[in-house]
Scaffold this active site. Structure first.
Site, PDB file in Angstrom:
ATOM      1  N   GLU A  21      -8.018 -42.422 -20.199  1.00 10.30           N
ATOM      2  CA  GLU A  21      -7.168 -41.311 -19.774  1.00 10.30           C
ATOM      3  C   GLU A  21      -5.777 -41.815 -19.390  1.00 10.30           C
ATOM      4  O   GLU A  21      -4.763 -41.206 -19.739  1.00 10.30           O
ATOM      5  CB  GLU A  21      -7.771 -40.592 -18.566  1.00 10.30           C
ATOM      6  CG  GLU A  21      -9.038 -39.845 -18.856  1.00 10.30           C
ATOM      7  CD  GLU A  21      -9.625 -39.210 -17.618  1.00 10.30           C
ATOM      8  OE1 GLU A  21      -9.953 -38.023 -17.674  1.00 10.30           O
ATOM      9  OE2 GLU A  21      -9.768 -39.921 -16.586  1.00 10.30           O
ATOM     10  N   TYR A  51      13.586 -21.277 -12.949  1.00 12.29           N
ATOM     11  CA  TYR A  51      12.305 -21.816 -13.399  1.00 12.29           C
ATOM     12  C   TYR A  51      12.462 -23.012 -14.317  1.00 12.29           C
ATOM     13  O   TYR A  51      11.554 -23.814 -14.448  1.00 12.29           O
ATOM     14  CB  TYR A  51      11.409 -20.744 -14.021  1.00 12.29           C
ATOM     15  CG  TYR A  51      12.021 -19.964 -15.156  1.00 12.29           C
ATOM     16  CD1 TYR A  51      12.081 -20.492 -16.430  1.00 12.29           C
ATOM     17  CD2 TYR A  51      12.528 -18.693 -14.946  1.00 12.29           C
ATOM     18  CE1 TYR A  51      12.637 -19.781 -17.475  1.00 12.29           C
ATOM     19  CE2 TYR A  51      13.083 -17.973 -15.982  1.00 12.29           C
ATOM     20  CZ  TYR A  51      13.140 -18.519 -17.248  1.00 12.29           C
ATOM     21  OH  TYR A  51      13.699 -17.816 -18.275  1.00 12.29           O
ATOM     22  N   ILE A  70      -6.548 -35.261 -10.011  1.00  7.94           N
ATOM     23  CA  ILE A  70      -5.641 -34.122 -10.186  1.00  7.94           C
ATOM     24  C   ILE A  70      -5.323 -33.471  -8.837  1.00  7.94           C
ATOM     25  O   ILE A  70      -4.279 -32.833  -8.701  1.00  7.94           O
ATOM     26  CB  ILE A  70      -6.181 -33.095 -11.204  1.00  7.94           C
ATOM     27  CG1 ILE A  70      -7.553 -32.570 -10.816  1.00  7.94           C
ATOM     28  CG2 ILE A  70      -6.173 -33.671 -12.607  1.00  7.94           C
ATOM     29  CD1 ILE A  70      -8.063 -31.448 -11.712  1.00  7.94           C
ATOM     30  N   GLU A  71      -6.163 -33.679  -7.846  1.00 11.43           N
ATOM     31  CA  GLU A  71      -5.869 -33.173  -6.508  1.00 11.43           C
ATOM     32  C   GLU A  71      -4.602 -33.832  -5.954  1.00 11.43           C
ATOM     33  O   GLU A  71      -3.739 -33.168  -5.379  1.00 11.43           O
ATOM     34  CB  GLU A  71      -7.038 -33.444  -5.555  1.00 11.43           C
ATOM     35  CG  GLU A  71      -8.303 -32.689  -5.895  1.00 11.43           C
ATOM     36  CD  GLU A  71      -9.243 -33.441  -6.846  1.00 11.43           C
ATOM     37  OE1 GLU A  71      -8.775 -34.212  -7.714  1.00 11.43           O
ATOM     38  OE2 GLU A  71     -10.468 -33.238  -6.719  1.00 11.43           O
ATOM     39  N   LYS A  96      -6.897 -29.770 -16.139  1.00  8.70           N
ATOM     40  CA  LYS A  96      -7.152 -30.876 -17.058  1.00  8.70           C
ATOM     41  C   LYS A  96      -8.144 -30.339 -18.093  1.00  8.70           C
ATOM     42  O   LYS A  96      -9.261 -29.956 -17.757  1.00  8.70           O
ATOM     43  CB  LYS A  96      -7.760 -32.039 -16.269  1.00  8.70           C
ATOM     44  CG  LYS A  96      -8.125 -33.243 -17.061  1.00  8.70           C
ATOM     45  CD  LYS A  96      -8.789 -34.221 -16.099  1.00  8.70           C
ATOM     46  CE  LYS A  96      -8.735 -35.605 -16.590  1.00  8.70           C
ATOM     47  NZ  LYS A  96      -9.278 -36.544 -15.614  1.00  8.70           N
TER      48      LYS A  96
END
Length: 114
Positions: A21, A51, A70-71, A96
């Site tokens: 990964e 944005y 990912i946290e 993910k």
């Protein structure tokens, strides 16, 4: 209260626990929600949270390092957005796609800051 949102912002990153990964990377999807004041009612971009700048900030955080979880990635993005923009609340969800070893469409983590 005005809310600025980006849904499914695609950003390539080299994040994850597994070596492949981090080596090969993958696309992450970011859902960002910013609660801003009413300044944009002026109809001037200078008074608004643009944005495009929000998307740039997300990319900068992702490109700036590698995260195992990912946290942690979601928290870093939320912190950067809260620091950079005049917001009352920020919510970041990182998805993910096709998480390794799990028969799910995606795994996600959500962080909210005030």
């Amino acid at each position: 209260m005005i809310v600025v949102e980006l849904e499914a912002l695609e950003v390539f990153g080299r994040h994850g626990v597994l070596d492949d990964e981090r080596r090969d990377g993958q696309t992450f999807l970011y859902d960002v929600r910013l609660e801003v004041g009413d300044a944009a009612r002026s109809d001037r971009i200078e008074d608004a949270v643009d944005y495009r700048d929000v998307a740039d900030c997300v990319r900068e955080v992702s490109d700036g390092g590698q995260f195992n979880l990912i946290e942690a990635l979601a928290a870093a993005v939320a912190d950067a957005l809260a620091e950079r923009f005049a917001v009352e609340r920020v919510r970041v969800r990182v998805r993910k796609l096709s998480p390794a070893g799990v028969p799910a469409a995606y795994a996600a983590a959500t962080v909210e800051r005030r």
